[in-house]
Design an enzyme around this catalytic site. Structure first.
Site, PDB file in Angstrom:
ATOM      1  N   LYS A 150       0.996  -1.006   0.131  1.00  0.00           N
ATOM      2  CA  LYS A 150       0.203  -0.030   0.006  1.00  0.00           C
ATOM      3  C   LYS A 150       0.854   1.384  -0.076  1.00  0.00           C
ATOM      4  O   LYS A 150       2.057   1.175   0.075  1.00  0.00           O
ATOM      5  CB  LYS A 150      -0.753  -0.100   1.427  1.00  0.00           C
ATOM      6  CG  LYS A 150      -1.908  -1.246   1.128  1.00  0.00           C
ATOM      7  CD  LYS A 150      -2.785  -1.226   2.460  1.00  0.00           C
ATOM      8  CE  LYS A 150      -3.874  -2.531   2.417  1.00  0.00           C
ATOM      9  NZ  LYS A 150      -4.646  -2.246   3.362  1.00  0.00           N
ATOM     10  N   TYR A 165     -12.057  -1.928  -3.295  1.00  0.00           N
ATOM     11  CA  TYR A 165     -12.449  -2.136  -1.976  1.00  0.00           C
ATOM     12  C   TYR A 165     -13.957  -1.979  -1.912  1.00  0.00           C
ATOM     13  O   TYR A 165     -14.712  -1.605  -0.818  1.00  0.00           O
ATOM     14  CB  TYR A 165     -11.946  -0.943  -0.974  1.00  0.00           C
ATOM     15  CG  TYR A 165     -10.539  -1.695  -0.634  1.00  0.00           C
ATOM     16  CD1 TYR A 165     -10.471  -2.811   0.069  1.00  0.00           C
ATOM     17  CD2 TYR A 165      -9.319  -0.885  -0.698  1.00  0.00           C
ATOM     18  CE1 TYR A 165      -9.066  -3.321   0.530  1.00  0.00           C
ATOM     19  CE2 TYR A 165      -8.157  -1.320  -0.321  1.00  0.00           C
ATOM     20  CZ  TYR A 165      -7.989  -2.519   0.517  1.00  0.00           C
ATOM     21  OH  TYR A 165      -6.896  -3.050   0.938  1.00  0.00           O
ATOM     22  N   PHE A 195     -15.356   3.192   7.504  1.00  0.00           N
ATOM     23  CA  PHE A 195     -13.799   3.502   7.270  1.00  0.00           C
ATOM     24  C   PHE A 195     -13.646   3.360   5.621  1.00  0.00           C
ATOM     25  O   PHE A 195     -12.616   3.748   5.178  1.00  0.00           O
ATOM     26  CB  PHE A 195     -12.950   2.552   8.024  1.00  0.00           C
ATOM     27  CG  PHE A 195     -13.069   1.214   7.538  1.00  0.00           C
ATOM     28  CD1 PHE A 195     -12.519   0.818   6.441  1.00  0.00           C
ATOM     29  CD2 PHE A 195     -13.813   0.265   8.338  1.00  0.00           C
ATOM     30  CE1 PHE A 195     -12.889  -0.891   6.023  1.00  0.00           C
ATOM     31  CE2 PHE A 195     -14.047  -1.059   8.058  1.00  0.00           C
ATOM     32  CZ  PHE A 195     -13.516  -1.805   7.016  1.00  0.00           C
ATOM     33  N   ARG A 230      -1.336 -14.352   3.899  1.00  0.00           N
ATOM     34  CA  ARG A 230      -2.133 -13.644   5.002  1.00  0.00           C
ATOM     35  C   ARG A 230      -1.477 -13.931   6.247  1.00  0.00           C
ATOM     36  O   ARG A 230      -1.337 -13.010   7.080  1.00  0.00           O
ATOM     37  CB  ARG A 230      -3.568 -14.299   5.194  1.00  0.00           C
ATOM     38  CG  ARG A 230      -4.469 -14.179   3.816  1.00  0.00           C
ATOM     39  CD  ARG A 230      -5.482 -12.888   3.757  1.00  0.00           C
ATOM     40  NE  ARG A 230      -6.135 -12.655   4.880  1.00  0.00           N
ATOM     41  CZ  ARG A 230      -6.673 -11.481   4.786  1.00  0.00           C
ATOM     42  NH1 ARG A 230      -6.730 -10.657   3.748  1.00  0.00           N
ATOM     43  NH2 ARG A 230      -7.542 -11.137   5.702  1.00  0.00           N
ATOM     44  N   THR A 286      -5.132  -7.845  10.395  1.00  0.00           N
ATOM     45  CA  THR A 286      -5.274  -6.489   9.847  1.00  0.00           C
ATOM     46  C   THR A 286      -4.846  -5.191  10.840  1.00  0.00           C
ATOM     47  O   THR A 286      -4.431  -4.330  10.237  1.00  0.00           O
ATOM     48  CB  THR A 286      -6.914  -6.334   9.809  1.00  0.00           C
ATOM     49  OG1 THR A 286      -7.385  -7.650   9.067  1.00  0.00           O
ATOM     50  CG2 THR A 286      -7.410  -5.124   9.036  1.00  0.00           C
ATOM     51  N   ARG A 295       2.950  -6.626   9.144  1.00  0.00           N
ATOM     52  CA  ARG A 295       2.125  -5.775   9.811  1.00  0.00           C
ATOM     53  C   ARG A 295       2.430  -5.277  11.265  1.00  0.00           C
ATOM     54  O   ARG A 295       2.523  -4.087  11.739  1.00  0.00           O
ATOM     55  CB  ARG A 295       0.682  -5.933  10.020  1.00  0.00           C
ATOM     56  CG  ARG A 295       0.007  -5.781   8.206  1.00  0.00           C
ATOM     57  CD  ARG A 295      -1.329  -6.344   8.143  1.00  0.00           C
ATOM     58  NE  ARG A 295      -1.912  -5.765   7.096  1.00  0.00           N
ATOM     59  CZ  ARG A 295      -3.364  -6.272   6.679  1.00  0.00           C
ATOM     60  NH1 ARG A 295      -3.729  -7.438   7.344  1.00  0.00           N
ATOM     61  NH2 ARG A 295      -3.868  -6.053   5.667  1.00  0.00           N
ATOM     62  N   ASN A 316      -1.628  -0.193   6.935  1.00  0.00           N
ATOM     63  CA  ASN A 316      -1.258  -1.344   7.454  1.00  0.00           C
ATOM     64  C   ASN A 316      -0.434  -2.163   6.347  1.00  0.00           C
ATOM     65  O   ASN A 316      -0.135  -3.415   6.394  1.00  0.00           O
ATOM     66  CB  ASN A 316      -2.500  -2.213   7.916  1.00  0.00           C
ATOM     67  CG  ASN A 316      -3.324  -2.737   7.015  1.00  0.00           C
ATOM     68  OD1 ASN A 316      -3.507  -2.126   5.849  1.00  0.00           O
ATOM     69  ND2 ASN A 316      -4.535  -3.099   7.325  1.00  0.00           N
ATOM     70  N   HIS A 330      -1.645  -5.659   1.349  1.00  0.00           N
ATOM     71  CA  HIS A 330      -2.983  -6.099   1.149  1.00  0.00           C
ATOM     72  C   HIS A 330      -2.939  -7.560   0.734  1.00  0.00           C
ATOM     73  O   HIS A 330      -1.795  -7.861  -0.051  1.00  0.00           O
ATOM     74  CB  HIS A 330      -3.981  -5.534   0.063  1.00  0.00           C
ATOM     75  CG  HIS A 330      -5.055  -6.115  -0.429  1.00  0.00           C
ATOM     76  ND1 HIS A 330      -6.274  -6.580   0.255  1.00  0.00           N
ATOM     77  CD2 HIS A 330      -5.048  -7.053  -1.630  1.00  0.00           C
ATOM     78  CE1 HIS A 330      -6.942  -7.375  -0.586  1.00  0.00           C
ATOM     79  NE2 HIS A 330      -6.429  -7.776  -1.846  1.00  0.00           N
ATOM     80  N   GLU A 383      -9.204 -10.293  -8.029  1.00  0.00           N
ATOM     81  CA  GLU A 383      -8.301  -9.454  -7.933  1.00  0.00           C
ATOM     82  C   GLU A 383      -7.061  -9.452  -8.485  1.00  0.00           C
ATOM     83  O   GLU A 383      -6.527  -8.449  -9.131  1.00  0.00           O
ATOM     84  CB  GLU A 383      -7.942  -9.299  -6.345  1.00  0.00           C
ATOM     85  CG  GLU A 383      -9.072  -8.903  -5.225  1.00  0.00           C
ATOM     86  CD  GLU A 383      -8.742  -8.908  -3.744  1.00  0.00           C
ATOM     87  OE1 GLU A 383      -9.445  -8.700  -3.025  1.00  0.00           O
ATOM     88  OE2 GLU A 383      -7.520  -9.490  -3.377  1.00  0.00           O
TER      89      GLU A 383
HETATM   90  P1  ATP Z   1      -6.870  -6.026   3.115  1.00  0.00           P
HETATM   91  O1  ATP Z   1      -8.218  -6.406   2.435  1.00  0.00           O
HETATM   92  O2  ATP Z   1      -6.297  -4.487   3.015  1.00  0.00           O
HETATM   93  O3  ATP Z   1      -5.816  -6.971   2.863  1.00  0.00           O
HETATM   94  P2  ATP Z   1      -7.866  -7.215   5.523  1.00  0.00           P
HETATM   95  O4  ATP Z   1      -8.235  -8.316   4.709  1.00  0.00           O
HETATM   96  O5  ATP Z   1      -6.868  -7.893   6.587  1.00  0.00           O
HETATM   97  O6  ATP Z   1      -6.832  -6.200   4.879  1.00  0.00           O
HETATM   98  P3  ATP Z   1     -10.372  -5.948   5.550  1.00  0.00           P
HETATM   99  O7  ATP Z   1     -11.461  -6.246   6.679  1.00  0.00           O
HETATM  100  O8  ATP Z   1     -10.446  -6.580   4.134  1.00  0.00           O
HETATM  101  O9  ATP Z   1      -8.883  -6.266   6.088  1.00  0.00           O
HETATM  102  O10 ATP Z   1     -10.101  -4.585   5.522  1.00  0.00           O
HETATM  103  C1  ATP Z   1      -9.706  -3.936   4.440  1.00  0.00           C
HETATM  104  C2  ATP Z   1      -8.849  -2.703   4.913  1.00  0.00           C
HETATM  105  O11 ATP Z   1      -9.597  -1.591   5.120  1.00  0.00           O
HETATM  106  C3  ATP Z   1      -7.942  -2.866   5.966  1.00  0.00           C
HETATM  107  O12 ATP Z   1      -6.603  -3.384   5.318  1.00  0.00           O
HETATM  108  C4  ATP Z   1      -7.673  -1.665   6.728  1.00  0.00           C
HETATM  109  O13 ATP Z   1      -6.668  -0.807   5.890  1.00  0.00           O
HETATM  110  C5  ATP Z   1      -9.006  -1.107   6.641  1.00  0.00           C
HETATM  111  N1  ATP Z   1      -9.643  -1.018   7.574  1.00  0.00           N
HETATM  112  C6  ATP Z   1     -10.565  -2.294   8.068  1.00  0.00           C
HETATM  113  N2  ATP Z   1     -10.921  -2.413   9.233  1.00  0.00           N
HETATM  114  C7  ATP Z   1     -10.728  -0.940   9.671  1.00  0.00           C
HETATM  115  C8  ATP Z   1     -11.054  -0.006  10.681  1.00  0.00           C
HETATM  116  N3  ATP Z   1     -11.750  -0.444  11.681  1.00  0.00           N
HETATM  117  N4  ATP Z   1     -10.739   1.106  10.857  1.00  0.00           N
HETATM  118  C9  ATP Z   1      -9.896   1.638   9.833  1.00  0.00           C
HETATM  119  N5  ATP Z   1      -9.641   0.819   8.644  1.00  0.00           N
HETATM  120  C10 ATP Z   1      -9.943  -0.293   8.506  1.00  0.00           C
HETATM  121 MG    MG Z   2      -9.544  -7.557   2.838  1.00  0.00          MG
END
Ligand code: ATP
Ligand code: MG
Length: 143
Positions: free
Chosen positions: A11, A51, A59, A87, A93, A104, A114, A117, A128
């Protein structure tokens, strides 16, 4: 276990921290091979689509702003159980919950920035990967 492919993104915060090499090193040490890669600046429309599953979350807006705040590095990773393995290497996350030694835990401070992705399932990985790479840009490792 099977050989899988997954979509990984470093990112904008990870690119800005200049840790592309460090992150790639984590992938390689975990047995994941880069089979396609490109740096790009996401458009707002691309970030919103990518997304889209989070569109209704509070968020979502800040997440889109963050994802377009600078270039990202997108790559396809291949290997045994690549989706889950990536992962694991990424960590939880929220970096505060991420195990020590994960990307992370080591490089991120907050859940909204973070570093990486990774696709979360077979179907999302397929979609994706296609979002960023035409089939012809993915290189089967012949040696
Ligand atoms: P990613 O999809 O980025 O790989 P992830 O699968 O671990 O991450 P998701 O639940 O898909 O997590 O959330 C996507 C992204 O949205 C997270 O990586 C984070 O950057 C953001 N995000 C998720 N939850 C929150 C939150 N509570 N507050 C702020 N940002 C969040
Ligand atoms: Mg995700």
């Amino acid at each position: 276990m099977a050989i899988e492919r997954t979509l990984s993104i470093i990112k904008p915060d990870g690119v800005a921290k200049n840790i592309i090499g460090e992150v790639y090193s984590r992938f390689e040490k975990a047995g994941l091979r880069v089979v396609a890669a490109r740096m790009l600046q996401l458009t707002r429309a691309q970030a919103e689509t990518f997304y889209g599953v989070h569109r209704e979350r509070p968020f979502f807006r800040p997440l889109v702003e963050f994802m377009i705040s600078g270039p990202v590095m997108a790559q396809v990773l291949e290997g045994e159980d690549a989706i889950a393995r990536n992962r694991e290497v990424m960590g939880a996350t929220n970096p505060k919950d991420a195990k020590p030694g994960t990307i992370r835990a080591d490089f991120a401070k907050t859940v909204d920035e973070n570093v990486v992705h990774g696709s979360d399932g077979v179907e999302t990985a397929r979609n994706e990967i296609a979002f960023f790479f035409p089939q012809t840009d993915i290189c089967a490792r012949s040696r």
